[in-house]
Design a protein around this motif. Structure first.
Motif, PDB file in Angstrom:
ATOM      1  N   GLU A 325       0.827  -1.206   0.000  1.00  0.00           N
ATOM      2  CA  GLU A 325       0.000   0.000   0.000  1.00  0.00           C
ATOM      3  C   GLU A 325       0.867   1.265   0.000  1.00  0.00           C
ATOM      4  O   GLU A 325       0.509   2.269  -0.638  1.00  0.00           O
ATOM      5  N   ILE A 326       1.997   1.230   0.703  1.00  0.00           N
ATOM      6  CA  ILE A 326       2.910   2.382   0.746  1.00  0.00           C
ATOM      7  C   ILE A 326       3.446   2.677  -0.648  1.00  0.00           C
ATOM      8  O   ILE A 326       3.501   3.836  -1.089  1.00  0.00           O
ATOM      9  N   ILE A 327       3.847   1.640  -1.371  1.00  0.00           N
ATOM     10  CA  ILE A 327       4.373   1.825  -2.731  1.00  0.00           C
ATOM     11  C   ILE A 327       3.299   2.409  -3.648  1.00  0.00           C
ATOM     12  O   ILE A 327       3.548   3.356  -4.414  1.00  0.00           O
ATOM     13  N   ARG A 328       2.088   1.866  -3.565  1.00  0.00           N
ATOM     14  CA  ARG A 328       1.009   2.375  -4.421  1.00  0.00           C
ATOM     15  C   ARG A 328       0.647   3.816  -4.068  1.00  0.00           C
ATOM     16  O   ARG A 328       0.378   4.641  -4.945  1.00  0.00           O
ATOM     17  N   PHE A 329       0.653   4.144  -2.760  1.00  0.00           N
ATOM     18  CA  PHE A 329       0.243   5.479  -2.320  1.00  0.00           C
ATOM     19  C   PHE A 329       1.217   6.551  -2.801  1.00  0.00           C
ATOM     20  O   PHE A 329       0.797   7.602  -3.301  1.00  0.00           O
ATOM     21  N   TYR A 330       2.514   6.299  -2.645  1.00  0.00           N
ATOM     22  CA  TYR A 330       3.496   7.341  -2.962  1.00  0.00           C
ATOM     23  C   TYR A 330       3.961   7.320  -4.409  1.00  0.00           C
ATOM     24  O   TYR A 330       4.327   8.373  -4.957  1.00  0.00           O
ATOM     25  N   LEU A 331       3.974   6.177  -5.034  1.00  0.00           N
ATOM     26  CA  LEU A 331       4.513   6.073  -6.389  1.00  0.00           C
ATOM     27  C   LEU A 331       3.455   5.800  -7.447  1.00  0.00           C
ATOM     28  O   LEU A 331       3.740   5.924  -8.645  1.00  0.00           O
ATOM     29  N   GLY A 332       2.270   5.376  -7.022  1.00  0.00           N
ATOM     30  CA  GLY A 332       1.238   5.052  -7.993  1.00  0.00           C
ATOM     31  C   GLY A 332       1.596   3.865  -8.858  1.00  0.00           C
ATOM     32  O   GLY A 332       1.177   3.773 -10.016  1.00  0.00           O
ATOM     33  N   GLU A 333       2.372   2.929  -8.287  1.00  0.00           N
ATOM     34  CA  GLU A 333       2.850   1.762  -9.031  1.00  0.00           C
ATOM     35  C   GLU A 333       2.512   0.484  -8.274  1.00  0.00           C
ATOM     36  O   GLU A 333       2.377   0.489  -7.048  1.00  0.00           O
ATOM     37  N   ALA A 334       2.401  -0.592  -9.029  1.00  0.00           N
ATOM     38  CA  ALA A 334       2.274  -1.902  -8.392  1.00  0.00           C
ATOM     39  C   ALA A 334       3.640  -2.334  -7.890  1.00  0.00           C
ATOM     40  O   ALA A 334       4.659  -2.072  -8.538  1.00  0.00           O
ATOM     41  N   PRO A 335       3.708  -2.984  -6.734  1.00  0.00           N
ATOM     42  CA  PRO A 335       5.012  -3.443  -6.223  1.00  0.00           C
ATOM     43  C   PRO A 335       5.657  -4.445  -7.176  1.00  0.00           C
ATOM     44  O   PRO A 335       4.989  -5.362  -7.669  1.00  0.00           O
ATOM     45  N   ILE A 336       6.922  -4.254  -7.429  1.00  0.00           N
ATOM     46  CA  ILE A 336       7.669  -5.192  -8.283  1.00  0.00           C
ATOM     47  C   ILE A 336       8.049  -6.431  -7.482  1.00  0.00           C
ATOM     48  O   ILE A 336       7.980  -7.555  -7.993  1.00  0.00           O
ATOM     49  N   LEU A 337       8.459  -6.222  -6.243  1.00  0.00           N
ATOM     50  CA  LEU A 337       8.817  -7.328  -5.363  1.00  0.00           C
ATOM     51  C   LEU A 337       7.677  -7.602  -4.391  1.00  0.00           C
ATOM     52  O   LEU A 337       7.102  -6.673  -3.818  1.00  0.00           O
ATOM     53  N   LEU A 338       7.365  -8.859  -4.204  1.00  0.00           N
ATOM     54  CA  LEU A 338       6.245  -9.244  -3.358  1.00  0.00           C
ATOM     55  C   LEU A 338       6.637  -9.277  -1.889  1.00  0.00           C
ATOM     56  O   LEU A 338       7.781  -9.552  -1.544  1.00  0.00           O
ATOM     57  N   ASN A 339       5.671  -9.004  -1.023  1.00  0.00           N
ATOM     58  CA  ASN A 339       5.816  -9.269   0.401  1.00  0.00           C
ATOM     59  C   ASN A 339       5.498 -10.736   0.669  1.00  0.00           C
ATOM     60  O   ASN A 339       4.708 -11.346  -0.057  1.00  0.00           O
ATOM     61  N   VAL A 340       6.079 -11.282   1.711  1.00  0.00           N
ATOM     62  CA  VAL A 340       5.637 -12.583   2.194  1.00  0.00           C
ATOM     63  C   VAL A 340       4.247 -12.394   2.804  1.00  0.00           C
ATOM     64  O   VAL A 340       4.032 -11.442   3.566  1.00  0.00           O
ATOM     65  N   PRO A 341       3.272 -13.244   2.481  1.00  0.00           N
ATOM     66  CA  PRO A 341       1.948 -13.109   3.117  1.00  0.00           C
ATOM     67  C   PRO A 341       2.089 -13.058   4.637  1.00  0.00           C
ATOM     68  O   PRO A 341       2.785 -13.894   5.227  1.00  0.00           O
ATOM     69  N   THR A 342       1.443 -12.081   5.243  1.00  0.00           N
ATOM     70  CA  THR A 342       1.673 -11.836   6.669  1.00  0.00           C
ATOM     71  C   THR A 342       0.365 -11.571   7.400  1.00  0.00           C
ATOM     72  O   THR A 342      -0.505 -10.860   6.900  1.00  0.00           O
ATOM     73  N   TYR A 343       0.252 -12.155   8.586  1.00  0.00           N
ATOM     74  CA  TYR A 343      -0.902 -11.931   9.458  1.00  0.00           C
ATOM     75  C   TYR A 343      -0.524 -10.898  10.513  1.00  0.00           C
ATOM     76  O   TYR A 343       0.475 -11.051  11.220  1.00  0.00           O
ATOM     77  N   ARG A 344      -1.317  -9.838  10.612  1.00  0.00           N
ATOM     78  CA  ARG A 344      -1.117  -8.835  11.650  1.00  0.00           C
ATOM     79  C   ARG A 344      -1.884  -9.283  12.889  1.00  0.00           C
ATOM     80  O   ARG A 344      -3.112  -9.212  12.938  1.00  0.00           O
ATOM     81  N   CYS A 345      -1.156  -9.687  13.884  1.00  0.00           N
ATOM     82  CA  CYS A 345      -1.815 -10.243  15.076  1.00  0.00           C
ATOM     83  C   CYS A 345      -2.596  -9.201  15.850  1.00  0.00           C
ATOM     84  O   CYS A 345      -3.408  -9.546  16.709  1.00  0.00           O
ATOM     85  N   ARG A 346      -2.385  -7.934  15.544  1.00  0.00           N
ATOM     86  CA  ARG A 346      -3.156  -6.856  16.167  1.00  0.00           C
ATOM     87  C   ARG A 346      -4.605  -6.865  15.687  1.00  0.00           C
ATOM     88  O   ARG A 346      -5.473  -6.236  16.299  1.00  0.00           O
ATOM     89  N   GLU A 347      -4.871  -7.568  14.572  1.00  0.00           N
ATOM     90  CA  GLU A 347      -6.221  -7.665  14.026  1.00  0.00           C
ATOM     91  C   GLU A 347      -6.872  -8.950  14.533  1.00  0.00           C
ATOM     92  O   GLU A 347      -6.284 -10.027  14.454  1.00  0.00           O
ATOM     93  N   ALA A 348      -8.088  -8.850  15.000  1.00  0.00           N
ATOM     94  CA  ALA A 348      -8.737  -9.964  15.697  1.00  0.00           C
ATOM     95  C   ALA A 348      -8.830 -11.227  14.852  1.00  0.00           C
ATOM     96  O   ALA A 348      -8.531 -12.332  15.338  1.00  0.00           O
TER      97      ALA A 348
END
Length: 481
Positions: A325-348
Protein backbone atom coordinates in the motif's frame (compact mmCIF):
# COMPACT_ATOMS: atom_id res chain seq x y z
CA UNK A 1 6.89 -28.91 0.78
CA UNK A 2 8.66 -28.51 -2.57
CA UNK A 3 11.92 -26.58 -2.47
CA UNK A 4 13.23 -24.59 -5.40
CA UNK A 5 16.77 -25.65 -6.30
CA UNK A 6 18.54 -22.62 -7.75
CA UNK A 7 21.17 -24.75 -9.46
CA UNK A 8 19.28 -27.78 -10.79
CA UNK A 9 16.08 -27.68 -12.83
CA UNK A 10 13.14 -30.06 -12.47
CA UNK A 11 14.56 -32.07 -15.39
CA UNK A 12 17.70 -32.86 -13.40
CA UNK A 13 19.85 -30.58 -15.56
CA UNK A 14 21.66 -27.46 -14.32
CA UNK A 15 19.95 -24.15 -15.01
CA UNK A 16 21.63 -21.95 -17.62
CA UNK A 17 23.31 -19.63 -15.10
CA UNK A 18 24.82 -22.62 -13.27
CA UNK A 19 25.98 -24.67 -16.26
CA UNK A 20 29.65 -23.74 -16.02
CA UNK A 21 29.72 -24.12 -12.24
CA UNK A 22 28.13 -27.56 -12.57
CA UNK A 23 30.69 -28.67 -15.16
CA UNK A 24 33.50 -27.23 -13.07
CA UNK A 25 32.31 -29.13 -10.01
CA UNK A 26 32.44 -32.34 -12.04
CA UNK A 27 36.09 -31.62 -12.80
CA UNK A 28 37.22 -31.28 -9.17
CA UNK A 29 37.06 -33.76 -6.31
CA UNK A 30 35.80 -33.42 -2.75
CA UNK A 31 39.30 -33.50 -1.26
CA UNK A 32 40.42 -30.58 -3.43
CA UNK A 33 37.35 -28.56 -2.45
CA UNK A 34 37.98 -29.43 1.20
CA UNK A 35 41.48 -28.01 0.94
CA UNK A 36 40.04 -24.81 -0.53
CA UNK A 37 37.61 -24.55 2.38
CA UNK A 38 40.51 -24.82 4.79
CA UNK A 39 42.44 -22.14 2.88
CA UNK A 40 39.42 -19.85 2.98
CA UNK A 41 39.11 -20.25 6.74
CA UNK A 42 42.82 -19.54 7.14
CA UNK A 43 42.50 -16.38 5.05
CA UNK A 44 39.57 -15.15 7.10
CA UNK A 45 41.47 -15.79 10.32
CA UNK A 46 44.48 -13.89 9.02
CA UNK A 47 42.31 -10.98 7.92
CA UNK A 48 40.62 -11.01 11.32
CA UNK A 49 37.00 -11.17 10.21
CA UNK A 50 35.04 -11.96 13.35
CA UNK A 51 31.50 -11.64 14.61
CA UNK A 52 30.77 -11.14 18.28
CA UNK A 53 28.06 -13.35 19.73
CA UNK A 54 26.40 -11.84 22.79
CA UNK A 55 25.79 -14.33 25.55
CA UNK A 56 27.89 -17.05 23.94
CA UNK A 57 29.36 -19.52 26.40
CA UNK A 58 32.15 -20.46 23.97
CA UNK A 59 33.87 -17.26 23.05
CA UNK A 60 33.45 -13.54 22.64
CA UNK A 61 34.08 -13.67 18.91
CA UNK A 62 34.04 -16.25 16.14
CA UNK A 63 34.33 -16.58 12.41
CA UNK A 64 31.18 -16.58 10.33
CA UNK A 65 31.14 -19.88 8.37
CA UNK A 66 31.93 -19.29 4.70
CA UNK A 67 30.97 -21.53 1.82
CA UNK A 68 33.30 -21.60 -1.19
CA UNK A 69 30.65 -22.20 -3.86
CA UNK A 70 29.14 -18.99 -5.27
CA UNK A 71 25.44 -18.29 -5.43
CA UNK A 72 24.70 -17.25 -9.02
CA UNK A 73 22.00 -14.86 -10.26
CA UNK A 74 21.50 -14.19 -13.96
CA UNK A 75 21.58 -10.62 -15.25
CA UNK A 76 17.89 -10.76 -16.24
CA UNK A 77 16.88 -11.90 -12.77
CA UNK A 78 19.05 -9.24 -11.18
CA UNK A 79 17.66 -6.38 -13.26
CA UNK A 80 14.15 -7.17 -12.00
CA UNK A 81 15.42 -7.38 -8.43
CA UNK A 82 17.25 -4.08 -8.84
CA UNK A 83 14.15 -2.29 -10.14
CA UNK A 84 12.13 -3.65 -7.24
CA UNK A 85 14.71 -2.61 -4.66
CA UNK A 86 14.97 0.93 -6.02
CA UNK A 87 11.18 1.19 -6.04
CA UNK A 88 10.93 -0.05 -2.46
CA UNK A 89 13.62 2.17 -0.96
CA UNK A 90 12.29 5.22 -2.83
CA UNK A 91 8.85 4.56 -1.32
CA UNK A 92 10.33 4.05 2.17
CA UNK A 93 11.99 7.47 2.03
CA UNK A 94 8.76 9.14 0.90
CA UNK A 95 6.92 7.34 3.68
CA UNK A 96 9.32 8.64 6.34
CA UNK A 97 9.16 12.17 4.96
CA UNK A 98 5.35 11.98 5.13
CA UNK A 99 4.90 10.53 8.62
CA UNK A 100 7.33 13.07 10.08
CA UNK A 101 5.49 15.76 8.14
CA UNK A 102 1.87 16.04 7.01
CA UNK A 103 1.00 12.37 7.59
CA UNK A 104 -1.06 12.09 4.42
CA UNK A 105 -0.96 8.29 4.42
CA UNK A 106 -2.49 8.30 7.92
CA UNK A 107 -5.13 10.87 6.97
CA UNK A 108 -6.02 8.72 3.96
CA UNK A 109 -6.76 5.84 6.34
CA UNK A 110 -4.20 3.52 4.78
CA UNK A 111 -2.09 3.01 7.91
CA UNK A 112 -3.50 3.26 11.47
CA UNK A 113 -2.17 6.26 13.36
CA UNK A 114 -1.36 4.24 16.48
CA UNK A 115 0.85 1.87 14.48
CA UNK A 116 3.04 4.88 13.64
CA UNK A 117 2.87 7.14 16.66
CA UNK A 118 3.09 4.37 19.27
CA UNK A 119 5.80 2.55 17.40
CA UNK A 120 9.06 2.25 19.39
CA UNK A 121 10.93 3.26 16.24
CA UNK A 122 9.02 6.50 15.82
CA UNK A 123 11.07 9.48 17.02
CA UNK A 124 8.91 12.43 18.03
CA UNK A 125 11.99 14.67 17.96
CA UNK A 126 12.02 14.26 14.16
CA UNK A 127 8.45 15.49 13.75
CA UNK A 128 8.48 18.54 11.49
CA UNK A 129 12.22 18.14 10.87
CA UNK A 130 13.65 17.33 7.46
CA UNK A 131 17.14 15.88 6.99
CA UNK A 132 19.42 17.31 4.30
CA UNK A 133 18.08 16.59 0.81
CA UNK A 134 15.05 14.81 2.34
CA UNK A 135 16.95 11.52 2.47
CA UNK A 136 16.19 9.39 5.52
CA UNK A 137 17.43 5.93 4.55
CA UNK A 138 20.84 6.36 2.94
CA UNK A 139 22.00 2.76 3.39
CA UNK A 140 19.56 -0.13 3.47
CA UNK A 141 19.79 -3.90 3.39
CA UNK A 142 16.64 -5.57 2.09
CA UNK A 143 16.33 -9.28 2.90
CA UNK A 144 15.11 -11.30 -0.07
CA UNK A 145 13.99 -14.93 -0.28
CA UNK A 146 13.08 -17.03 -3.27
CA UNK A 147 10.55 -19.83 -3.61
CA UNK A 148 10.45 -20.55 -7.36
CA UNK A 149 11.95 -19.50 -10.69
CA UNK A 150 9.63 -16.49 -10.96
CA UNK A 151 9.18 -14.89 -7.57
CA UNK A 152 11.43 -13.12 -5.12
CA UNK A 153 9.87 -12.10 -1.82
CA UNK A 154 10.98 -9.36 0.56
CA UNK A 155 11.31 -10.84 4.03
CA UNK A 156 12.15 -7.58 5.80
CA UNK A 157 13.54 -4.08 5.29
CA UNK A 158 16.60 -3.03 7.29
CA UNK A 159 16.52 0.76 7.39
CA UNK A 160 18.40 1.57 10.60
CA UNK A 161 22.00 0.32 10.68
CA UNK A 162 22.12 -2.64 8.27
CA UNK A 163 25.25 -4.76 8.50
CA UNK A 164 27.00 -7.37 6.39
CA UNK A 165 28.52 -5.40 3.54
CA UNK A 166 32.08 -6.01 4.77
CA UNK A 167 31.49 -9.75 4.55
CA UNK A 168 30.17 -9.32 1.02
CA UNK A 169 33.38 -7.54 0.01
CA UNK A 170 35.73 -9.89 1.83
CA UNK A 171 33.93 -12.95 0.46
CA UNK A 172 34.59 -11.72 -3.07
CA UNK A 173 38.25 -11.03 -2.38
CA UNK A 174 38.79 -14.51 -0.93
CA UNK A 175 36.96 -16.14 -3.85
CA UNK A 176 39.10 -14.28 -6.38
CA UNK A 177 42.24 -15.51 -4.62
CA UNK A 178 41.14 -19.12 -4.42
CA UNK A 179 39.20 -19.64 -7.66
CA UNK A 180 40.59 -17.45 -10.46
CA UNK A 181 39.85 -20.19 -12.99
CA UNK A 182 36.16 -20.19 -12.02
CA UNK A 183 35.95 -16.42 -12.45
CA UNK A 184 37.46 -16.77 -15.94
CA UNK A 185 34.42 -18.84 -16.96
CA UNK A 186 31.88 -16.15 -16.02
CA UNK A 187 31.25 -12.45 -16.57
CA UNK A 188 30.77 -11.57 -12.90
CA UNK A 189 29.53 -8.06 -12.09
CA UNK A 190 32.12 -6.29 -9.90
CA UNK A 191 31.28 -5.16 -6.37
CA UNK A 192 34.68 -3.72 -5.46
CA UNK A 193 33.52 -0.16 -6.11
CA UNK A 194 30.99 -0.25 -3.26
CA UNK A 195 33.18 1.80 -0.87
CA UNK A 196 33.51 4.54 -3.50
CA UNK A 197 29.78 4.44 -4.13
CA UNK A 198 29.07 4.68 -0.40
CA UNK A 199 31.49 7.58 -0.03
CA UNK A 200 29.87 9.40 -2.95
CA UNK A 201 26.45 8.83 -1.37
CA UNK A 202 27.56 10.27 1.97
CA UNK A 203 29.20 13.27 0.29
CA UNK A 204 26.06 13.97 -1.72
CA UNK A 205 23.92 14.38 1.42
CA UNK A 206 26.23 16.71 3.31
CA UNK A 207 24.59 19.83 4.80
CA UNK A 208 24.39 23.00 2.68
CA UNK A 209 27.13 24.68 4.70
CA UNK A 210 29.74 22.06 3.73
CA UNK A 211 31.67 23.88 1.02
CA UNK A 212 34.24 21.79 -0.80
CA UNK A 213 35.09 18.38 0.59
CA UNK A 214 32.77 17.45 3.49
CA UNK A 215 34.35 15.86 6.56
CA UNK A 216 32.84 12.41 7.14
CA UNK A 217 33.27 10.09 10.12
CA UNK A 218 31.97 6.62 10.94
CA UNK A 219 30.61 6.45 14.49
CA UNK A 220 30.87 3.09 16.25
CA UNK A 221 29.77 1.94 19.70
CA UNK A 222 33.27 0.49 20.09
CA UNK A 223 35.23 -2.71 19.88
CA UNK A 224 32.74 -4.78 21.85
CA UNK A 225 29.96 -4.27 19.32
CA UNK A 226 29.13 -7.39 17.28
CA UNK A 227 29.81 -5.56 14.00
CA UNK A 228 32.94 -3.67 15.05
CA UNK A 229 35.04 -5.44 12.43
CA UNK A 230 32.75 -4.03 9.77
CA UNK A 231 32.91 -0.54 11.23
CA UNK A 232 36.70 -0.45 11.15
CA UNK A 233 36.79 -2.14 7.74
CA UNK A 234 34.48 0.41 6.14
CA UNK A 235 36.19 3.42 7.73
CA UNK A 236 39.47 2.17 6.32
CA UNK A 237 38.03 1.51 2.85
CA UNK A 238 36.33 4.90 2.73
CA UNK A 239 39.37 6.75 4.04
CA UNK A 240 37.40 8.38 6.85
CA UNK A 241 37.88 8.53 10.60
CA UNK A 242 36.46 5.81 12.84
CA UNK A 243 35.19 7.56 15.97
CA UNK A 244 33.40 6.76 19.19
CA UNK A 245 31.15 9.15 21.05
CA UNK A 246 34.02 10.29 23.25
CA UNK A 247 35.92 11.44 20.14
CA UNK A 248 33.21 13.98 19.29
CA UNK A 249 31.77 17.03 21.01
CA UNK A 250 29.20 19.70 20.19
CA UNK A 251 29.69 23.43 20.55
CA UNK A 252 27.10 25.99 19.40
CA UNK A 253 25.15 23.24 17.60
CA UNK A 254 28.19 22.23 15.56
CA UNK A 255 29.82 18.80 15.82
CA UNK A 256 33.58 18.61 16.19
CA UNK A 257 36.02 15.74 16.15
CA UNK A 258 39.00 15.72 18.45
CA UNK A 259 42.24 15.36 16.52
CA UNK A 260 45.94 15.76 17.30
CA UNK A 261 45.79 19.06 15.44
CA UNK A 262 42.82 20.36 17.39
CA UNK A 263 39.04 20.29 16.86
CA UNK A 264 37.81 19.59 13.32
CA UNK A 265 34.24 20.20 12.22
CA UNK A 266 32.31 17.10 11.08
CA UNK A 267 29.70 17.38 8.33
CA UNK A 268 28.42 13.82 7.90
CA UNK A 269 28.29 10.98 10.44
CA UNK A 270 27.74 7.45 9.17
CA UNK A 271 26.42 6.22 12.47
CA UNK A 272 26.32 2.56 13.48
CA UNK A 273 24.70 3.35 16.83
CA UNK A 274 21.01 2.91 17.59
CA UNK A 275 18.84 5.97 18.15
CA UNK A 276 18.50 5.38 21.88
CA UNK A 277 22.22 5.83 22.47
CA UNK A 278 22.98 8.80 20.19
CA UNK A 279 22.48 11.70 22.57
CA UNK A 280 22.11 11.37 26.36
CA UNK A 281 20.41 14.77 26.51
CA UNK A 282 17.54 13.55 24.34
CA UNK A 283 17.37 9.77 24.51
CA UNK A 284 18.85 7.44 27.14
CA UNK A 285 20.48 9.56 29.82
CA UNK A 286 22.72 6.67 30.82
CA UNK A 287 24.25 6.31 27.36
CA UNK A 288 28.03 6.51 27.36
CA UNK A 289 28.16 5.82 23.62
CA UNK A 290 26.64 9.00 22.25
CA UNK A 291 27.42 12.70 22.10
CA UNK A 292 25.66 15.28 24.25
CA UNK A 293 24.08 17.88 21.98
CA UNK A 294 24.26 15.78 18.81
CA UNK A 295 20.50 16.00 18.19
CA UNK A 296 20.63 19.77 18.58
CA UNK A 297 23.29 19.99 15.88
CA UNK A 298 21.31 17.59 13.71
CA UNK A 299 18.04 19.47 14.07
CA UNK A 300 19.86 22.73 13.33
CA UNK A 301 20.91 21.23 9.99
CA UNK A 302 24.61 21.41 10.79
CA UNK A 303 25.37 17.70 10.43
CA UNK A 304 23.92 14.80 8.45
CA UNK A 305 23.29 11.51 10.21
CA UNK A 306 23.16 8.45 7.97
CA UNK A 307 20.80 6.83 8.42
CA UNK A 308 18.49 9.50 9.76
CA UNK A 309 17.12 9.30 13.27
CA UNK A 310 13.71 7.63 13.46
CA UNK A 311 14.03 5.29 10.49
CA UNK A 312 13.21 2.30 12.70
CA UNK A 313 9.52 2.89 12.15
CA UNK A 314 10.07 2.03 8.46
CA UNK A 315 11.62 -1.39 9.04
CA UNK A 316 9.25 -2.41 11.80
CA UNK A 317 7.65 -5.73 10.84
CA UNK A 318 4.15 -4.34 11.31
CA UNK A 319 4.94 -1.46 8.94
CA UNK A 320 6.35 -4.05 6.53
CA UNK A 321 2.88 -5.53 6.10
CA UNK A 322 1.72 -2.23 4.58
CA UNK A 323 4.57 -1.90 2.06
CA UNK A 324 2.42 -2.77 -0.99
CA UNK A 325 0.00 0.00 0.00
CA UNK A 326 2.91 2.38 0.75
CA UNK A 327 4.37 1.82 -2.73
CA UNK A 328 1.01 2.37 -4.42
CA UNK A 329 0.24 5.48 -2.32
CA UNK A 330 3.50 7.34 -2.96
CA UNK A 331 4.51 6.07 -6.39
CA UNK A 332 1.24 5.05 -7.99
CA UNK A 333 2.85 1.76 -9.03
CA UNK A 334 2.27 -1.90 -8.39
CA UNK A 335 5.01 -3.44 -6.22
CA UNK A 336 7.67 -5.19 -8.28
CA UNK A 337 8.82 -7.33 -5.36
CA UNK A 338 6.25 -9.24 -3.36
CA UNK A 339 5.82 -9.27 0.40
CA UNK A 340 5.64 -12.58 2.19
CA UNK A 341 1.95 -13.11 3.12
CA UNK A 342 1.67 -11.84 6.67
CA UNK A 343 -0.90 -11.93 9.46
CA UNK A 344 -1.12 -8.83 11.65
CA UNK A 345 -1.82 -10.24 15.08
CA UNK A 346 -3.16 -6.86 16.17
CA UNK A 347 -6.22 -7.66 14.03
CA UNK A 348 -8.74 -9.96 15.70
CA UNK A 349 -9.40 -12.28 12.76
CA UNK A 350 -5.70 -12.68 12.07
CA UNK A 351 -4.96 -13.39 15.74
CA UNK A 352 -7.63 -16.08 15.83
CA UNK A 353 -6.16 -17.77 12.77
CA UNK A 354 -2.58 -17.57 14.10
CA UNK A 355 -3.52 -19.04 17.48
CA UNK A 356 -5.21 -21.95 15.72
CA UNK A 357 -2.25 -22.61 13.38
CA UNK A 358 0.82 -21.87 15.51
CA UNK A 359 2.43 -25.19 14.61
CA UNK A 360 2.40 -24.20 10.93
CA UNK A 361 3.56 -20.57 11.12
CA UNK A 362 6.62 -18.44 11.81
CA UNK A 363 5.78 -15.85 14.49
CA UNK A 364 8.01 -12.78 14.90
CA UNK A 365 8.21 -9.81 17.21
CA UNK A 366 7.56 -6.64 15.22
CA UNK A 367 10.79 -5.11 16.51
CA UNK A 368 12.82 -8.33 16.65
CA UNK A 369 15.99 -8.99 14.68
CA UNK A 370 18.83 -11.46 14.31
CA UNK A 371 16.58 -14.50 14.49
CA UNK A 372 15.77 -13.83 18.16
CA UNK A 373 12.30 -13.59 19.67
CA UNK A 374 10.64 -15.75 17.05
CA UNK A 375 8.81 -19.05 16.81
CA UNK A 376 9.30 -21.43 13.88
CA UNK A 377 6.16 -23.48 14.40
CA UNK A 378 7.01 -26.64 12.41
CA UNK A 379 10.31 -26.99 14.32
CA UNK A 380 9.07 -25.91 17.75
CA UNK A 381 8.23 -28.10 20.74
CA UNK A 382 4.76 -28.15 22.27
CA UNK A 383 6.10 -26.19 25.24
CA UNK A 384 7.54 -23.47 22.96
CA UNK A 385 4.26 -23.21 21.07
CA UNK A 386 2.28 -22.84 24.27
CA UNK A 387 4.72 -20.21 25.52
CA UNK A 388 4.14 -18.18 22.37
CA UNK A 389 0.41 -18.66 22.63
CA UNK A 390 0.52 -16.88 26.01
CA UNK A 391 2.69 -14.09 24.58
CA UNK A 392 0.33 -13.56 21.68
CA UNK A 393 -2.73 -13.36 23.89
CA UNK A 394 -1.00 -10.97 26.29
CA UNK A 395 0.32 -8.58 23.63
CA UNK A 396 -0.94 -9.36 20.10
CA UNK A 397 0.16 -5.96 18.75
CA UNK A 398 3.79 -7.04 19.26
CA UNK A 399 3.66 -9.89 16.75
CA UNK A 400 3.17 -10.78 13.11
CA UNK A 401 2.99 -14.28 11.66
CA UNK A 402 3.93 -15.72 8.28
CA UNK A 403 3.65 -19.09 6.58
CA UNK A 404 6.76 -21.25 6.63
CA UNK A 405 8.23 -20.64 3.19
CA UNK A 406 9.96 -23.29 1.15
CA UNK A 407 13.13 -21.22 0.82
CA UNK A 408 15.25 -21.92 -2.24
CA UNK A 409 18.41 -23.97 -1.88
CA UNK A 410 21.89 -23.57 -3.28
CA UNK A 411 24.74 -26.09 -3.26
CA UNK A 412 27.39 -25.80 -0.57
CA UNK A 413 30.64 -27.67 -0.13
CA UNK A 414 30.55 -30.19 2.73
CA UNK A 415 32.90 -32.97 3.81
CA UNK A 416 30.95 -35.55 1.79
CA UNK A 417 30.88 -33.41 -1.37
CA UNK A 418 28.03 -31.10 -2.40
CA UNK A 419 24.74 -30.63 -0.54
CA UNK A 420 21.78 -28.21 -0.81
CA UNK A 421 21.17 -25.63 1.90
CA UNK A 422 18.58 -22.89 2.31
CA UNK A 423 19.62 -19.31 1.50
CA UNK A 424 18.42 -15.73 1.53
CA UNK A 425 19.94 -12.59 0.04
CA UNK A 426 20.67 -9.15 1.47
CA UNK A 427 21.32 -6.64 -1.34
CA UNK A 428 22.60 -3.24 -0.27
CA UNK A 429 20.91 -0.09 -1.56
CA UNK A 430 22.45 3.39 -1.47
CA UNK A 431 20.16 6.44 -1.61
CA UNK A 432 21.97 9.69 -2.25
CA UNK A 433 20.78 13.21 -2.95
CA UNK A 434 20.25 12.54 -6.66
CA UNK A 435 20.02 8.80 -7.28
CA UNK A 436 19.51 5.34 -5.84
CA UNK A 437 22.09 2.63 -6.53
CA UNK A 438 22.25 -1.08 -5.79
CA UNK A 439 25.48 -3.05 -5.55
CA UNK A 440 25.16 -5.99 -8.01
CA UNK A 441 24.85 -9.01 -5.75
CA UNK A 442 24.79 -8.55 -2.02
CA UNK A 443 25.34 -10.91 0.86
CA UNK A 444 23.96 -14.41 0.53
CA UNK A 445 23.31 -15.92 3.94
CA UNK A 446 23.11 -19.68 4.17
CA UNK A 447 21.75 -22.11 6.75
CA UNK A 448 24.76 -24.38 7.27
CA UNK A 449 22.70 -27.09 9.00
CA UNK A 450 20.69 -29.52 6.89
CA UNK A 451 16.97 -28.63 6.71
CA UNK A 452 17.46 -25.51 8.82
CA UNK A 453 15.74 -22.30 7.71
CA UNK A 454 17.73 -20.01 10.04
CA UNK A 455 20.40 -18.13 8.10
CA UNK A 456 21.28 -15.42 10.66
CA UNK A 457 24.95 -15.26 11.57
CA UNK A 458 24.03 -14.87 15.23
CA UNK A 459 22.19 -18.22 14.99
CA UNK A 460 24.99 -20.18 13.29
CA UNK A 461 24.30 -19.27 9.67
CA UNK A 462 27.07 -18.74 7.14
CA UNK A 463 27.67 -16.66 4.02
CA UNK A 464 28.42 -17.08 0.32
CA UNK A 465 29.77 -14.89 -2.44
CA UNK A 466 26.95 -13.75 -4.73
CA UNK A 467 27.61 -13.53 -8.46
CA UNK A 468 25.48 -11.58 -10.90
CA UNK A 469 26.53 -12.90 -14.30
CA UNK A 470 25.77 -11.87 -17.87
CA UNK A 471 25.81 -15.31 -19.45
CA UNK A 472 27.77 -18.55 -19.68
CA UNK A 473 31.08 -17.95 -21.40
CA UNK A 474 32.96 -21.06 -22.34
CA UNK A 475 33.11 -24.80 -22.04
CA UNK A 476 35.00 -26.23 -19.09
CA UNK A 477 38.52 -27.40 -19.72
CA UNK A 478 39.34 -30.01 -17.02
CA UNK A 479 42.62 -28.56 -15.83
CA UNK A 480 42.11 -29.20 -12.12
CA UNK A 481 42.50 -32.55 -10.44
Amino acid sequence: MLQFDEMMGANGQPRVAYQNLSQWLNSVDAQWLSSRREQAELLFRRIGITFAVYGSQEATERLIPFDVLPRIISRNEWERLERGLIQRVTALNLFLKDIYGDGQIIKAGIIPADLIYRNPGFCSEMFGRRPPHDVYVHISGVDIVRTDDQNFYVLEDNARTPSGVSYMLENREVMMRLFPELFSLHRVAPIEDYPNELLATLRSVSPPHAAGEPVIALMTPGQYNSAFYEHSFLADKLGIELVEGRDLFVRDDIVYMRTTEGPRRVDVIYRRIDDDFLDPLVFRADSALGVAGLMGAYQAGNVTLANAVGTGVADDKATYTYMPEIIRFYLGEAPILLNVPTYRCREADALTYVLEHLSELVVKEVNGSGGYGMLVGPHASKAQIEEFRLKLRANPDNFIAQPTLALSTCPISVAQGIAPRHVDLRPFVLHGAKNVRVVPGGLTRVAMTENSLVVNSSQGGGTKDTWVIDDVLTEIRPTIS
